[in-house]
Every structure is written in C-alpha cells, then in structure tokens.
Write an enzyme that holds these catalytic residues in place. Structure first.
Site, PDB file in Angstrom:
ATOM      1  N   SER A 105      -5.064  -4.820  -2.334  1.00 23.21           N
ATOM      2  CA  SER A 105      -5.693  -5.862  -1.516  1.00 23.21           C
ATOM      3  C   SER A 105      -4.985  -7.199  -1.711  1.00 23.21           C
ATOM      4  O   SER A 105      -4.969  -7.750  -2.816  1.00 23.21           O
ATOM      5  CB  SER A 105      -7.172  -5.995  -1.884  1.00 23.21           C
ATOM      6  N   ILE A 106      -4.426  -7.730  -0.612  1.00 21.77           N
ATOM      7  CA  ILE A 106      -3.699  -9.000  -0.637  1.00 21.77           C
ATOM      8  C   ILE A 106      -4.274  -9.987   0.382  1.00 21.77           C
ATOM      9  O   ILE A 106      -4.451 -11.160   0.086  1.00 21.77           O
ATOM     10  CB  ILE A 106      -2.191  -8.775  -0.346  1.00 21.77           C
ATOM     11  N   ASP A 130      -3.717  -8.649   8.651  1.00 19.98           N
ATOM     12  CA  ASP A 130      -2.531  -8.471   9.481  1.00 19.98           C
ATOM     13  C   ASP A 130      -2.465  -7.059  10.057  1.00 19.98           C
ATOM     14  O   ASP A 130      -1.845  -6.824  11.089  1.00 19.98           O
ATOM     15  CB  ASP A 130      -1.262  -8.784   8.684  1.00 19.98           C
ATOM     16  N   CYS A 146       0.828  -1.197   0.000  1.00 20.92           N
ATOM     17  CA  CYS A 146       0.000   0.000   0.000  1.00 20.92           C
ATOM     18  C   CYS A 146       0.863   1.249   0.000  1.00 20.92           C
ATOM     19  O   CYS A 146       2.084   1.192  -0.063  1.00 20.92           O
ATOM     20  CB  CYS A 146      -0.898   0.001   1.242  1.00 20.92           C
ATOM     21  N   ARG A 206      -4.781   1.286  -0.950  1.00 20.45           N
ATOM     22  CA  ARG A 206      -4.676  -0.138  -0.672  1.00 20.45           C
ATOM     23  C   ARG A 206      -4.528  -0.991  -1.926  1.00 20.45           C
ATOM     24  O   ARG A 206      -5.258  -0.814  -2.898  1.00 20.45           O
ATOM     25  CB  ARG A 206      -5.915  -0.619   0.098  1.00 20.45           C
ATOM     26  N   ASN A 246       1.728  -0.035   5.407  1.00 20.44           N
ATOM     27  CA  ASN A 246       2.255  -0.499   4.126  1.00 20.44           C
ATOM     28  C   ASN A 246       3.153  -1.686   4.403  1.00 20.44           C
ATOM     29  O   ASN A 246       4.147  -1.561   5.127  1.00 20.44           O
ATOM     30  CB  ASN A 246       3.055   0.635   3.459  1.00 20.44           C
TER      31      ASN A 246
END
EC number: 6.3.5.4
Length: 646
Positions: A52-53, A100, A2, A50, A75
């Site tokens: 997205s992961i 996370d 990010c 963002r 980030n």
C-alpha cells in the site's frame, strides 16, 4: 508496488482452479504483504498482492469499473494519474477511489489499447474486459517493472510479476532451451523476450499483448521506442539549465505517495543528483540509505555523507562485510533463473537497510545509459574511429593475427590489456560491442560448451540479440550503443536486479532519471553533450555543478564491487569446485569437463582470473538447486533441452 498473477483459458471455456491461482498469488507475497485479492470467473482468474502506497485504505485489487465488466491487476505507479482522472471524469467515468489503479480501468474503457500511451510511470498490468472478451497485458516503456507470461497446452495462458508464480503451475513445461543458456553465458542474464524455459516469456519493455477469447495468441505489439534523432540546437548554457529543470520536474513527479519517500545515496553522481532535487521538493528531511565497505578502494560512504550533510538528510549507513557471501544460495530463489550480476548482493543489503525507514525510495539508476556514463562507451568510440580507417577484411586479418599473438594480461591496467582491444578492432561494430560486454565471447564459448550442446544450438549465437536491436538503432556510434543498452543491459540486468532485491523486502524503488519524458528529451541531445573530451555524462555533470561538489561529480566511478576472485581462492573455493565440477553441471551434458577443470585450477593457483565465468557457472548450478521441478528433475530437463525438444 505489488505482485500480479493470472490464468486465462483463451481457447476454451475451461474453469480456473481457484486454489492454484491462490498458490500462484501467494508465491508473490513478498511483493505485497499488505493485502491480497482474487477474482475468478469461468475463463479467467486474476490475483494480486498489494504493497500500500497510494490511497492506503481504498486500493484493494482486483479493481473494477462501475458495472464490473472490466477488471485490472496492477504492479507499479502511474505518476500522472491526478491529471488523467479529471479528464476521464469529464468524459463520464465515475471514480470510487483515489488510486492510480482506477485510472487504468477507465483509461482502457476510453482509449482501449492506446491507454498505455497516456500513462507516465512504471507498470506491469493486466486488464480483463468481459464485454470485449479480451485480456490485455502491458509493460512500461523502459522495463522498470517486470511481466512474465507462458502459453500452456490446451489453450491456457499464465501471467505473473515473477517467473516463480508461473512455475507454481504444474502444467508449465520445464524444458530449458539451449539458446537461453547461450545468451546467459554471454550477457550474465537472459535478455527479453526469452526466459530459461521454452514456453515462458518476458513481455518486452514498451510492449503490450492483447489476447482474445477463442483466438490464437499473437505477437506482442510495440507501442514505444526511444528516438535518438537530434532535436536540441540551443547552446550548452541553455541546455544545462533545461536539464536541471526537467530533472527537478521528473523527481517531483515521482514523489507522489501517501507514505514517506526516501532515497538510495551511494555518493555517486546519479543518486546524489536525485537527492539534491528531492531536497528542493520536500519540506521534511529525506531518509537516505547507503552501505559502506571496509576497503577504501571500494568505499563511497564518505561521499554519501558529504551529500547527506549538505542537504540535511536523515542518513543511515551500514558497513557490509567484504566477505559477506551468505546470500549466494538465496540469489537463485530471488531471480528464478540464472542471474550473474554479483552486485545483486550489496543491492539486496542496501534495500534491506532502506526498508527499516521507509516503504518507497528513489534511486539514481539509468544515468549512465541516458547520459553515456559508462567507460566502455569511450573505448567503443575510439575503436570505431580506428575501424573507420580500414575495411573489415583488412582489419580481420591484421588485428586478428595481432590479437592472437598478444598475451592475455588480466592483471594489468586497461591500457595494457590490448588483447581485447585488438580482438574488437578485428570485428564489425556490433561484434566489437558484444566483445566488450560479454562474459563469454565466441571463442571462449567454443571451449566451454560440449560438442553436443553446440550441435543443439544449431549455429545460434548470442550476438543475435544485439544484431536484432541494432537494425533499429541510430547511426551515430554513441547513440547506437546507448540504444543497445536500453534494450538489453538496462532492463535485463540493472532493473531486474533492483526490482527483485527491493521487492524481496517489500520496498518500492522509483527511478526518476528513467522517467520516459526525461529520457526522450535526453536522447535528443547531441552526442557531443553526453561524452566530451573523454568525460562521460558531460552535460549532466555541468548542469549539476551548482548543486554538487567537484569531488562528487568528477571522481572515478566505484560501484558495488564484490571480491569474487578472492572468494574463489578462499572461503568459496570448495563451494565453487563442487558446483563447477559436480554432478549437476556434468549431468546436463552442456559443458566441456576438461575446460571447467582448467579454469578452476588456473584460478585457484592465481595464474588467471576466471572469477566472472566461475560466478556465472555457480549461479546456473544454484538455480538447479533452488527452482522446484514438480514433474521431472532438473537433470532430466537439462537432457531434454540439449536434445532440442520443444
């Protein structure tokens, strides 16, 4: 992955301009095109873009604790969040997402500033705690992810994932400092904690910065350092087995994701090792990407293809035109300050290719620093043995005279280019290493810079960067230069290059060889297991013999070569002449015009290879073209900097 930004009125209760915060945030759109968010209260504004992961639907930021008193913008990735979340939940913290990011919020509540010591990952984040009236900035141990901050007049602090976000703010002074320019021409990048601008800084790797409302901004606090004390006494056969298992665990920890994960595959030892470990952890074919060059001398694609066949990867290859110099003008926009590593261009292309298949890739970066793979380490050890035979005073006189008499043979093999070796032998150990890594050494800088610029430096020399770190470096010469590279070249060049090139394509790059637990284990190995009988990465290669062929493990390292010398005599000849001899550099007053004319003439005629210095100058000139100067022109600011105005 990010982008984050923020504004904090730490010395007063001033209001944050939401529109300005939005524009700062949108300057990082490329880092996070999937989502964006802002949060503003009287003294503080936080912004986030963002990619997205993890927890694709539930990870919107800024993210808050249960009562909204703590907010975070983040980030990076915390790879051990699935272990920390149950521990924090058992202590009474309530989680609303599977991200996370939320571990950072509750980790801060539970452990305060020490929370970073519990996180395993790559990160740059900011926590705002309204109860403690504190803004807390943190960067990961190795410096994989960037974090910039600036201190403005009237008690305001800015931060962001890239310098361009800070430069959106109209009140950030654009004063360029001579020391940063001196360092850039020595290293090809500006080492932490400096940036090109006097009032903007990089938060160093392994550091945090806590700013309390109504208190002065203090100095960053170091929370981690790399310890090279030998802690491994087991034999080599035990060590290589442990290395495989530890590398496998590090790679496995970096595969946590809610989207497919691929890999860069150059065909070199490090990326091939990562792919081999990924294949053992994945039930599906891995997406791999590599680029090839038309010239066999620089082309590793056949080795990448060998590894791809062995491990059944879904492999993409793109051939790069050896005359692909179309990125020259865009690089300054990516890096925001001058950056002279020309391999940023092929790195950009391989990131572009990888993003066509996946959002996340693993790379092999860090293997050379961790296991002593650079050829310069071997030369340094040989020089150190000679330096140990004679006192410095005798070496300065003896080798100093010989180096002046010996001709400069840029075209010759390294063994015949004795001038550089003789110069290094005439110096102390830190000077010798500086001589081997610098683009412009002390003697060259005297010729390059004008008398006015040297006066503005006030005697400052870029070697002080290495001297500062050398005071904490280990005694063994190999460990010493590894430590220096971990503090300078790795975060300042390698990791910066990959972060900007990948995030330009909204691609997350993870580096399992630089997992801090793996790096700490490797640092404790005896130096003789890293460089033995002239072979760098000795134990690393021995451990990988069951997984990779000798052609992969023991061939000559190639890397991403860019034919700069030919470009400056051919298609970029006029562009280089315009940049080096044009008004922009001339008007700074920094350079000796006659010396610039000389290097252009010598290089164009083929008498000398000045391509490294010419590229460094070109990237500086290109920065002036690309970076906006809202208040004054770049030329005006250059003049101010030479005058030493702070």
């Amino acid at each position: 992955m990010c982008g984050i930004v923020g504004i904090f009125h730490y010395a007063n209760a001033g209001s944050v301009d939401r529109d300005l915060l939005h524009r700062m945030n949108e300057s990082l759109f490329h880092r996070g095109p999937d989502d964006g968010g802002l949060y503003v209260e009287p003294r503080v504004g936080l912004g986030h873009r963002r990619l997205s992961i993890i927890d694709l639907s539930g990870g919107h930021q800024p993210l808050f604790n249960e009562d909204g008193s703590v907010a975070v913008v983040f980030n990076g990735e915390i790879y051990n969040y699935q272990e920390l979340a149950p521990e924090l939940a058992a202590r009474g913290h309530r989680f609303r997402t599977r991200t996370d990011t939320e571990v950072i919020v509750h980790g801060w509540e539970e452990w305060g500033e020490a929370c970073v010591e519990r996180f395993r990952g790559m990160f740059g984040f900011a926590v705002w705690d309204s109860n403690r009236r504190t803004l807390f900035l943190a960067r990961d141990r190795i410096g994989i992810k960037p974090l910039y901050y600036a201190i403005l007049p009237e008690g305001r602090l800015l931060f962001g994932s890239e310098l361009k976000a800070l430069l959106v703010h109209p009140d950030l002074p654009r004063t360029i400092i001579p020391e940063a320019v001196e360092e850039y021409f020595a290293y090809g990048y500006i080492p932490e904690p400096r940036t090109l601008y006097r009032h903007a800084f990089k938060l160093p790797p392994g550091h945090t910065l806590a700013i309390k409302a109504d208190c002065p901004v203090g100095e960053p606090r170091r929370y981690w350092d790399l310890d090279f004390s030998e802690r491994r006494s087991a034999g080599q056969s035990v060590a290589d087995g442990e290395l495989r298992e530890r590398l496998r665990e590090a790679v496995g920890s970096h595969l946590v994701s809610d989207v497919p994960v691929g890999a860069f595959l150059s065909g070199g030892v490090d990326s091939s090792a990562v792919v081999a470990m990924m294949a053992g952890e994945s039930r599906r074919p891995i997406h791999t990407a590599s680029i090839s060059f038309g010239e066999a001398e620089f082309d590793e694609s056949r080795y990448a293809a060998e590894v791809a066949r062995r491990y059944g990867t879904d492999h993409r290859v793109r051939q790069v035109d050896p005359d692909d110099f179309s990125l020259v003008e865009c690089l300054a926009g990516l890096y925001d300050e001058p950056f002279a590593d020309s391999s940023a261009m092929p790195t950009y292309r391989v990131c572009q290719l990888a993003r066509q298949g996946v959002k996340v890739v693993l790379s092999g970066d860090g293997g050379d620093e961790t296991f002593a793979g650079y050829r310069r380490y071997l030369w340094y050890l040989r020089e150190e043995r000679v330096r140990g035979l004679l006192p410095l005073s005798l070496r300065r006189s003896l080798f100093g005279v010989l180096s002046r008499l010996y001709p400069k043979l840029d075209w010759a093999p390294r063994v015949l280019r004795a001038k550089a070796t003789l110069q290094a032998l005439a110096q102390d150990p830190v000077e010798g290493y500086f001589h081997s890594v610098s683009i412009v050494n002390a003697a060259q800088s005297y010729a390059l810079f004008s008398h006015e610029f040297r006066r503005a430096l006030g005697g400052y020399r870029a070697i002080e960067v290495l001297r500062r770190h050398a005071r904490q470096a280990p005694a063994h010469p190999l460990s010493r230069v590894q430590y220096l590279d971990f503090k300078t070249y790795l975060p300042g060049d390698i990791l910066t290059k990959v972060d900007r090139a990948s995030m330009a394509h909204a691609l997350e790059v993870r580096v399992p060889i630089l997992d801090h637990e793996f790096v700490e284990w490797a640092a404790g190995l005896p130096p003789s297991l890293k460089l033995q009988n002239g072979e760098g990465k000795y134990l690393f290669k021995q451990a990988l013999q069951p997984l990779l062929s000798n052609d992969i493990l023991y061939r000559r390292k190639m890397g991403f070569a860019v034919p700069l010398a030919a470009w400056f005599r051919g298609p970029l000849r006029e562009r280089a002449r315009e940049a080096l001899l044009g008004e922009r550099l001339a008007d700074t007053g920094w350079f000796n015009r006659r010396y610039l004319e000389r290097i252009v003439a010598e290089h164009t005629a083929g008498r000398r290879d000045h391509s490294a210095l010419m590229w460094t100058l070109l990237m500086l000139e290109q920065t002036y073209r690309n970076v906006e100067q809202p208040t004054n022109s770049a030329v005006d600011n250059a003049r101010v900097a030479v005058g030493g105005d702070g």
